[in-house]
Design an enzyme around this catalytic site. Sequence first.
Site, PDB file in Angstrom:
ATOM      1  CE  LYS A 179      80.354  12.018  83.188  1.00 26.69           C
ATOM      2  NZ  LYS A 179      80.375  11.918  84.663  1.00 26.69           N
ATOM      3  NE  ARG A 193      79.914  18.263  91.006  1.00 25.28           N
ATOM      4  CZ  ARG A 193      80.462  17.826  89.879  1.00 25.28           C
ATOM      5  NH1 ARG A 193      81.758  17.715  89.777  1.00 25.28           N
ATOM      6  NH2 ARG A 193      79.712  17.498  88.847  1.00 25.28           N
ATOM      7  CB  SER A 207      86.209  12.585  87.395  1.00 23.09           C
ATOM      8  OG  SER A 207      85.746  12.036  88.601  1.00 23.09           O
TER       9      SER A 207
HETATM   10  O1  PNS Z   1      79.328   9.900  87.776  1.00 19.78           O
HETATM   11  P1  PNS Z   1      78.281   9.958  86.703  1.00 19.78           P
HETATM   12  O2  PNS Z   1      78.902   9.767  85.323  1.00 19.78           O
HETATM   13  O3  PNS Z   1      77.429  11.193  86.772  1.00 19.78           O
HETATM   14  O4  PNS Z   1      77.293   8.715  86.975  1.00 19.78           O
HETATM   15  C1  PNS Z   1      76.202   8.449  86.131  1.00 19.78           C
HETATM   16  C2  PNS Z   1      75.765   6.995  86.295  1.00 19.78           C
HETATM   17  C3  PNS Z   1      76.914   6.053  85.911  1.00 19.78           C
HETATM   18  C4  PNS Z   1      75.342   6.741  87.712  1.00 19.78           C
HETATM   19  C5  PNS Z   1      74.556   6.774  85.332  1.00 19.78           C
HETATM   20  O5  PNS Z   1      74.954   7.006  83.999  1.00 19.78           O
HETATM   21  C6  PNS Z   1      73.962   5.374  85.466  1.00 19.78           C
HETATM   22  O6  PNS Z   1      73.195   5.115  86.373  1.00 19.78           O
HETATM   23  N1  PNS Z   1      74.357   4.458  84.545  1.00 19.78           N
HETATM   24  C7  PNS Z   1      73.856   3.103  84.540  1.00 19.78           C
HETATM   25  C8  PNS Z   1      72.700   2.917  83.540  1.00 19.78           C
HETATM   26  C9  PNS Z   1      71.387   3.373  84.175  1.00 19.78           C
HETATM   27  O7  PNS Z   1      70.853   2.745  85.051  1.00 19.78           O
HETATM   28  N2  PNS Z   1      70.876   4.541  83.724  1.00 19.78           N
HETATM   29  C10 PNS Z   1      69.669   5.098  84.324  1.00 19.78           C
HETATM   30  C11 PNS Z   1      68.545   5.154  83.334  1.00 19.78           C
HETATM   31  S1  PNS Z   1      68.859   6.352  82.072  1.00 19.78           S
END
Ligand code: PNS
Length: 160
Positions: A41, A90, A128
């Site tokens: 994103k 959701r 969002s």
């Molecule tokens: O609100 P979102 O964008 O759905 O959240 C996704 C998020 C930020 C929680 C996810 O991308 C994340 O955990 N990012 C940190 C990196 C990580 O630990 N990834 C998991 C292994 S792929």
Amino acid sequence: MKIAVYPGSFDPITNGHLDIIKRGAKAFDKVIVAVMVNIDKKGLFHYEERVDLIKKLIKGLENVTVESHSGLLIDLMRDKNATIILKGLRSVADFEYEMQMALINKKLDPKIDTVFMMTNTEYSYISSSAVKQIAKFGGSIEGLVPEEIIPDVISKIKSQ
Ligand code: PNS
């Protein structure tokens, strides 16, 4: 002590997110809201700005804190002695994505569990990205994000 981390992009936080935070605060001893990097994103708000918006909204919630983290979620969990990842759902589409994330995180650390909380139906359509798109084209974001942060969202969009 059951410590849950509620991770997400929160760009910006919506009424749906805030509802999960409030319900999570009742279900767990402590909830850490983690503003994390989602490499898929492109962000509107800087990470610290997202944290500041969330800080405004959790003032009355004694057992909730917020911070940003730029690494793996699992590393933050270990750092905080947290064993639960809290996530809101959701839709079935959310579930497919979130199930994969939950399994990946479980593979990275088998001690960690992901707990899903269904969104309240009144917030199930909010995202969002929709908030940003509506605000960009001058529509009303009332009811989609908490009242307190509406001016912040509008002025950020205008400054782009
Ligand atoms: O609100 P979102 O964008 O759905 O959240 C996704 C998020 C930020 C929680 C996810 O991308 C994340 O955990 N990012 C940190 C990196 C990580 O630990 N990834 C998991 C292994 S792929």
